[in-house]
Design a protein around this motif. Structure first.
Motif, PDB file in Angstrom:
ATOM      1  N   LEU A   1       0.822  -1.151   0.035  1.00 16.37           N
ATOM      2  CA  LEU A   1       0.017   0.165  -0.224  1.00 16.37           C
ATOM      3  C   LEU A   1       0.855   1.400   0.033  1.00 16.37           C
ATOM      4  O   LEU A   1       2.056   1.160   0.717  1.00 16.37           O
ATOM      5  CB  LEU A   1      -0.904  -0.055   1.257  1.00 16.37           C
TER       6      LEU A   1
ATOM      7  N   THR B   1       0.823   5.757   0.318  1.00 17.45           N
ATOM      8  CA  THR B   1      -0.070   6.881   0.961  1.00 17.45           C
ATOM      9  C   THR B   1      -0.315   7.452  -0.182  1.00 17.45           C
ATOM     10  O   THR B   1       0.367   8.137  -0.947  1.00 17.45           O
ATOM     11  CB  THR B   1       0.952   7.744   2.145  1.00 17.45           C
TER      12      THR B   1
ATOM     13  N   LYS C   1      -4.349   5.387   2.867  1.00 17.28           N
ATOM     14  CA  LYS C   1      -3.550   4.241   2.048  1.00 17.28           C
ATOM     15  C   LYS C   1      -4.462   3.552   1.025  1.00 17.28           C
ATOM     16  O   LYS C   1      -5.488   3.156   1.213  1.00 17.28           O
ATOM     17  CB  LYS C   1      -3.146   3.344   3.142  1.00 17.28           C
TER      18      LYS C   1
END
Length: 219
Positions: free
Chosen positions: A88, A90, A99
């Motif tokens: 993941l 940001t 996320k």
């Protein structure tokens, strides 16, 4: 007795992939019970006339090898997913930081390959001893596939709509935005409940949170 006649059956019985179930099958075929002890010799095999069943014992040994091969392939798939990172990243906008999935292409390609492998293993006539494990991982991969597809689709739509609803003119329409947010979350809760990814308690909790947000915006 010619040793060459004994060699194939000796090789078959020395197969390291023979499990307890295979030894039980061998004993059932020859009609004699024996134990694999350190002092068990070729003479003991000749005494119980095991050479008369050399063909059947060879078939059992071959079956044991094929079953072990399938099991090895299956555990490679299992180990692959146990060590796979779901990355993941940001995502930051003017109003939020969340996320999101970095890229699902590699994971989807791996998923399709694993599902194909599972199907091939399941179709083999040697898969019966590990059928329970095959069915379990087939279910897990199918569930993950459906979840990932819905997640990616939801993320694409959210990334498209998020800057629109972050605009100043839209933000002033607080009640409308909260209503839209509530409906989106409710739909997601229903979707994931149907897929059995979350419990109904979580869905109810999200619904109550949405109603509280909507009520606060109206006030």
């Amino acid at each position: 007795m010619d040793f060459k006649l004994c060699l194939p059956i000796i090789v078959a019985l020395r197969n390291p992939y023979l499990r307890q179930r295979h030894w039980e099958d061998i004993q059932s075929y020859i009609g004699r019970f024996f134990t694999k002890e350190d002092n068990f010799t070729l003479g003991n095999l000749l005494d119980i006339k095991i050479l008369q069943q050399s063909g059947l014992i060879g078939d059992i040994s071959t079956t044991a090898t094929n079953e072990a091969t399938l099991e090895s392939i299956l555990y490679k798939v299992i180990d692959l997913w146990r060590s796979t990172d779901f990355r993941l990243i940001t995502h930051q906008s003017d109003t939020s930081t969340v996320k999101i999935i970095a890229s699902a292409d590699d994971v989807m390609a791996q998923l399709e390959e694993s599902q194909t492998t599972i199907m091939s293993i399941k179709a083999s006539r040697y898969a019966e001893p590990i059928k329970y494990l095959i069915d379990e991982w087939e279910r897990k991969l199918n569930q993950f596939s459906h979840t990932l597809e819905e997640w990616v689709m939801c993320q694409k739509r959210w990334l498209y709509l998020e800057p629109i609803f972050s605009a100043g003119g839209i933000q002033r329409q607080g009640s409308y935005c909260c209503f839209t947010l509530c409906m989106t979350l409710i739909n997601l809760c229903v979707l994931y409940y149907r897929m059995r990814c979350v419990s109904w308690h979580f869905g109810l909790y999200c619904l109550l949170c949405c109603l509280r947000v909507s009520s606060a915006a109206d006030n």
